[in-house]
Motif scaffolding. Structure first.
Motif, PDB file in Angstrom:
ATOM      1  N   THR A  30      -7.461   8.667  -2.859  1.00 28.82           N
ATOM      2  CA  THR A  30      -7.194   7.455  -2.083  1.00 28.82           C
ATOM      3  C   THR A  30      -7.353   6.205  -2.942  1.00 28.82           C
ATOM      4  O   THR A  30      -6.511   5.305  -2.904  1.00 28.82           O
ATOM      5  CB  THR A  30      -8.141   7.382  -0.868  1.00 28.82           C
ATOM      6  N   VAL A  31      -8.426   6.150  -3.730  1.00 26.21           N
ATOM      7  CA  VAL A  31      -8.659   4.982  -4.583  1.00 26.21           C
ATOM      8  C   VAL A  31      -7.510   4.810  -5.577  1.00 26.21           C
ATOM      9  O   VAL A  31      -7.032   3.687  -5.813  1.00 26.21           O
ATOM     10  CB  VAL A  31     -10.004   5.100  -5.334  1.00 26.21           C
ATOM     11  N   LYS A  32      -7.034   5.902  -6.121  1.00 23.21           N
ATOM     12  CA  LYS A  32      -5.951   5.843  -7.105  1.00 23.21           C
ATOM     13  C   LYS A  32      -4.699   5.210  -6.526  1.00 23.21           C
ATOM     14  O   LYS A  32      -4.100   4.303  -7.121  1.00 23.21           O
ATOM     15  CB  LYS A  32      -5.652   7.249  -7.625  1.00 23.21           C
ATOM     16  N   ILE A  33      -4.293   5.649  -5.320  1.00 23.36           N
ATOM     17  CA  ILE A  33      -3.059   5.111  -4.729  1.00 23.36           C
ATOM     18  C   ILE A  33      -3.273   3.696  -4.210  1.00 23.36           C
ATOM     19  O   ILE A  33      -2.385   2.845  -4.304  1.00 23.36           O
ATOM     20  CB  ILE A  33      -2.517   6.051  -3.623  1.00 23.36           C
ATOM     21  N   LEU A  34      -4.457   3.399  -3.654  1.00 25.85           N
ATOM     22  CA  LEU A  34      -4.726   2.040  -3.190  1.00 25.85           C
ATOM     23  C   LEU A  34      -4.658   1.047  -4.352  1.00 25.85           C
ATOM     24  O   LEU A  34      -4.077  -0.037  -4.226  1.00 25.85           O
ATOM     25  CB  LEU A  34      -6.101   1.965  -2.523  1.00 25.85           C
ATOM     26  N   ILE A 281     -10.736  11.428  22.514  1.00 22.89           N
ATOM     27  CA  ILE A 281     -11.706  12.406  22.024  1.00 22.89           C
ATOM     28  C   ILE A 281     -12.397  11.947  20.737  1.00 22.89           C
ATOM     29  O   ILE A 281     -13.419  12.514  20.345  1.00 22.89           O
ATOM     30  CB  ILE A 281     -11.057  13.787  21.803  1.00 22.89           C
ATOM     31  N   GLU A 282     -11.838  10.931  20.077  1.00 19.88           N
ATOM     32  CA  GLU A 282     -12.419  10.470  18.818  1.00 19.88           C
ATOM     33  C   GLU A 282     -11.862   9.095  18.482  1.00 19.88           C
ATOM     34  O   GLU A 282     -10.690   8.805  18.727  1.00 19.88           O
ATOM     35  CB  GLU A 282     -12.067  11.450  17.687  1.00 19.88           C
ATOM     36  N   ILE A 283     -12.705   8.248  17.895  1.00 17.30           N
ATOM     37  CA  ILE A 283     -12.254   6.963  17.368  1.00 17.30           C
ATOM     38  C   ILE A 283     -12.770   6.854  15.938  1.00 17.30           C
ATOM     39  O   ILE A 283     -13.966   7.006  15.691  1.00 17.30           O
ATOM     40  CB  ILE A 283     -12.771   5.778  18.201  1.00 17.30           C
ATOM     41  N   ASN A 284     -11.867   6.614  15.022  1.00 17.99           N
ATOM     42  CA  ASN A 284     -12.233   6.504  13.615  1.00 17.99           C
ATOM     43  C   ASN A 284     -12.050   5.058  13.172  1.00 17.99           C
ATOM     44  O   ASN A 284     -10.924   4.561  13.097  1.00 17.99           O
ATOM     45  CB  ASN A 284     -11.368   7.442  12.768  1.00 17.99           C
ATOM     46  N   SER A 285     -13.152   4.379  12.911  1.00 20.18           N
ATOM     47  CA  SER A 285     -13.105   2.964  12.535  1.00 20.18           C
ATOM     48  C   SER A 285     -12.753   2.761  11.069  1.00 20.18           C
ATOM     49  O   SER A 285     -12.493   1.632  10.641  1.00 20.18           O
ATOM     50  CB  SER A 285     -14.456   2.298  12.832  1.00 20.18           C
ATOM     51  N   LEU A 286     -12.760   3.839  10.288  1.00 20.70           N
ATOM     52  CA  LEU A 286     -12.388   3.762   8.873  1.00 20.70           C
ATOM     53  C   LEU A 286     -11.512   4.983   8.550  1.00 20.70           C
ATOM     54  O   LEU A 286     -11.914   5.868   7.794  1.00 20.70           O
ATOM     55  CB  LEU A 286     -13.635   3.729   7.993  1.00 20.70           C
ATOM     56  N   PRO A 287     -10.305   5.043   9.139  1.00 20.63           N
ATOM     57  CA  PRO A 287      -9.462   6.222   8.958  1.00 20.63           C
ATOM     58  C   PRO A 287      -8.986   6.373   7.519  1.00 20.63           C
ATOM     59  O   PRO A 287      -8.873   5.385   6.776  1.00 20.63           O
ATOM     60  CB  PRO A 287      -8.282   5.959   9.902  1.00 20.63           C
ATOM     61  N   GLY A 288      -8.726   7.607   7.148  1.00 24.12           N
ATOM     62  CA  GLY A 288      -8.271   7.889   5.793  1.00 24.12           C
ATOM     63  C   GLY A 288      -6.951   7.206   5.466  1.00 24.12           C
ATOM     64  O   GLY A 288      -6.100   7.007   6.335  1.00 24.12           O
ATOM     65  N   LEU A 289      -6.799   6.869   4.189  1.00 18.63           N
ATOM     66  CA  LEU A 289      -5.578   6.209   3.725  1.00 18.63           C
ATOM     67  C   LEU A 289      -4.981   6.958   2.536  1.00 18.63           C
ATOM     68  O   LEU A 289      -4.430   6.353   1.627  1.00 18.63           O
ATOM     69  CB  LEU A 289      -5.876   4.758   3.349  1.00 18.63           C
ATOM     70  N   GLN A 290      -5.106   8.281   2.564  1.00 21.37           N
ATOM     71  CA  GLN A 290      -4.564   9.076   1.469  1.00 21.37           C
ATOM     72  C   GLN A 290      -3.067   9.275   1.672  1.00 21.37           C
ATOM     73  O   GLN A 290      -2.614   9.816   2.682  1.00 21.37           O
ATOM     74  CB  GLN A 290      -5.269  10.435   1.392  1.00 21.37           C
ATOM     75  N   LYS A 291      -2.281   8.836   0.712  1.00 21.03           N
ATOM     76  CA  LYS A 291      -0.828   8.929   0.808  1.00 21.03           C
ATOM     77  C   LYS A 291      -0.385  10.383   0.886  1.00 21.03           C
ATOM     78  O   LYS A 291      -0.876  11.242   0.167  1.00 21.03           O
ATOM     79  CB  LYS A 291      -0.183   8.259  -0.410  1.00 21.03           C
ATOM     80  N   LEU A 304       7.208   0.988   9.064  1.00 16.68           N
ATOM     81  CA  LEU A 304       6.520  -0.069   8.333  1.00 16.68           C
ATOM     82  C   LEU A 304       6.489   0.222   6.842  1.00 16.68           C
ATOM     83  O   LEU A 304       6.746  -0.654   6.023  1.00 16.68           O
ATOM     84  CB  LEU A 304       5.087  -0.224   8.874  1.00 16.68           C
ATOM     85  N   GLY A 305       6.219   1.451   6.518  1.00 14.60           N
ATOM     86  CA  GLY A 305       6.044   1.833   5.120  1.00 14.60           C
ATOM     87  C   GLY A 305       4.577   1.776   4.751  1.00 14.60           C
ATOM     88  O   GLY A 305       3.832   0.906   5.204  1.00 14.60           O
ATOM     89  N   PHE A 306       4.139   2.726   3.928  1.00  7.89           N
ATOM     90  CA  PHE A 306       2.723   2.836   3.606  1.00  7.89           C
ATOM     91  C   PHE A 306       2.219   1.615   2.836  1.00  7.89           C
ATOM     92  O   PHE A 306       1.123   1.106   3.100  1.00  7.89           O
ATOM     93  CB  PHE A 306       2.469   4.115   2.810  1.00  7.89           C
ATOM     94  N   GLU A 307       3.008   1.127   1.887  1.00 10.43           N
ATOM     95  CA  GLU A 307       2.584  -0.055   1.133  1.00 10.43           C
ATOM     96  C   GLU A 307       2.376  -1.249   2.060  1.00 10.43           C
ATOM     97  O   GLU A 307       1.400  -1.989   1.932  1.00 10.43           O
ATOM     98  CB  GLU A 307       3.622  -0.403   0.057  1.00 10.43           C
ATOM     99  N   GLU A 308       3.303  -1.437   2.994  1.00 10.82           N
ATOM    100  CA  GLU A 308       3.177  -2.569   3.918  1.00 10.82           C
ATOM    101  C   GLU A 308       1.981  -2.412   4.836  1.00 10.82           C
ATOM    102  O   GLU A 308       1.388  -3.397   5.267  1.00 10.82           O
ATOM    103  CB  GLU A 308       4.466  -2.746   4.728  1.00 10.82           C
ATOM    104  N   LEU A 309       1.609  -1.173   5.161  1.00  9.05           N
ATOM    105  CA  LEU A 309       0.391  -0.951   5.939  1.00  9.05           C
ATOM    106  C   LEU A 309      -0.824  -1.474   5.177  1.00  9.05           C
ATOM    107  O   LEU A 309      -1.665  -2.183   5.740  1.00  9.05           O
ATOM    108  CB  LEU A 309       0.204   0.539   6.244  1.00  9.05           C
ATOM    109  N   ILE A 310      -0.914  -1.133   3.902  1.00 11.44           N
ATOM    110  CA  ILE A 310      -2.048  -1.575   3.090  1.00 11.44           C
ATOM    111  C   ILE A 310      -2.098  -3.101   3.023  1.00 11.44           C
ATOM    112  O   ILE A 310      -3.157  -3.719   3.202  1.00 11.44           O
ATOM    113  CB  ILE A 310      -1.984  -0.976   1.672  1.00 11.44           C
TER     114      ILE A 310
END
Length: 326
Positions: A30-34, A281-291, A304-310
């Protein structure tokens, strides 16, 4: 503007075995792609959340932190980095310490949802094995830790159908994770996930997670075994093929839950639908961002596109802090 992606130290010391190794590998990818994405518009570095984090942030003259930390140890670990950043008045992405704490503690999440009139499964909490005898809920039941995420602590046998199985799974969970353990009403039905962004004002296309392609001996749940060994067998329907009423119900419930827990910037809400009713059933306040892997990635692929999400996460943060667009 200089942005630092801050991520955790290895969790292997505290979470031995495949779960810890899997979490570390996810974070690294995740860190690499971010960093690759954020560097297109900003000066971007990555740092590790350790005892030197304040010194390193000041040394690097960071303007904003992209928070990628679930924390390593402690009952409030997901809130540790945000609390430290607030103490030095450092802007950061995502929810505040309280929002993260409430969402991470599934017991408080359940209580707040119920008090807010938002549908969620009934549950009881177990602090010791002796309390299992007092459980009078109807089987099947679903067992999960009260303060873990990314399917940690959720296995194929977490759906229990009798008292002996209940004892076995609760015992394992109490030994491995922080008490209490949640014993929940199991909602049989189709599973969906909703991405909420822009501080709760926008909902991404709803995903249905289809388990029908899993081996027949596996339960249709997002267990650790499924995420680790059978992720390629999952089918993601984006957008979900649902009627307009159910879509609106799930969107409204997700936005209401986001606000009830005082979350910020972005989150993910998981729901199951039974008899036309959508249960959170679940709420994730820091969901994963692995491409290529995370649910938010699949939600943004078409609209939207993943880059635009970031960049939308960063822009949402900048807006909250009234930061200049530099």
């Amino acid at each position: 503007m200089k942005i630092a992606i801050v991520t955790d130290k290895t969790r292997i010391t505290y979470l031995n075995g495949a779960e810890g190794e899997y979490e570390d590998a996810q974070k690294e990818k995740t860190v690499k792609i971010l960093k690759e994405i954020i560097s297109k518009k900003y000066n971007c570095i990555d740092l590790i959340f350790d005892e030197n984090i304040i010194k390193n942030l000041k040394k690097e003259e960071v303007d904003l932190v992209f928070n990628n930390c679930n924390g390593v140890v402690g009952e409030s670990r997901i809130s540790q980095l945000p609390a430290i950043l607030e103490s030095i008045e450092m802007p950061y992405t995502g929810s505040k310490p309280l929002g993260h704490a409430l969402a991470y503690d599934k017991v408080y999440t359940g209580k707040i949802l119920k008090e807010s009139g938002i549908l969620t499964p009934d549950f009881k909490i177990i602090n010791s094995l002796e309390e299992v005898e007092d459980i009078d809920m109807k089987f099947p039941l679903f067992i999960k830790p009260s303060d873990e995420g990314s399917s940690r602590g959720i296995y194929q046998d977490s759906i229990v159908k009798d008292k002996p199985s209940l004892y076995k799974v609760v015992k394992r969970s109490l030994e491995r994770y922080n008490p209490p353990v949640m014993v929940m009403e199991y909602i049989e039905g189709r599973e969906y996930t909703v991405g909420v962004i822009e501080n709760g004002n926008r909902v991404l296309p709803i995903i249905e997670i289809d388990f029908s392609n899993l081996p027949k001996d596996l339960e249709g749940i997002n267990s650790f075994e499924v995420k680790h060994d059978h992720v390629d067998d999952l089918i993601y329907h984006v957008p979900a093929n649902i009627d307009e009423k159910l879509e609106i119900d799930m969107e409204d419930a997700s936005k209401e839950a986001f606000k009830a827990l005082d979350l910020k910037d972005y989150a993910r809400v998981d729901l199951r639908v039974n008899n036309g009713k959508a249960y959170i059933i679940e709420i994730n306040s820091l969901p994963g961002l692995q491409k290529g892997y995370s649910d938010l990635y699949w939600m943004t692929k078409e609209v939207l596109g993943f880059e635009e999400l970031i960049f939308s996460i960063i822009n949402s943060t900048k807006k909250r802090y009234n930061l200049k667009n530099n």
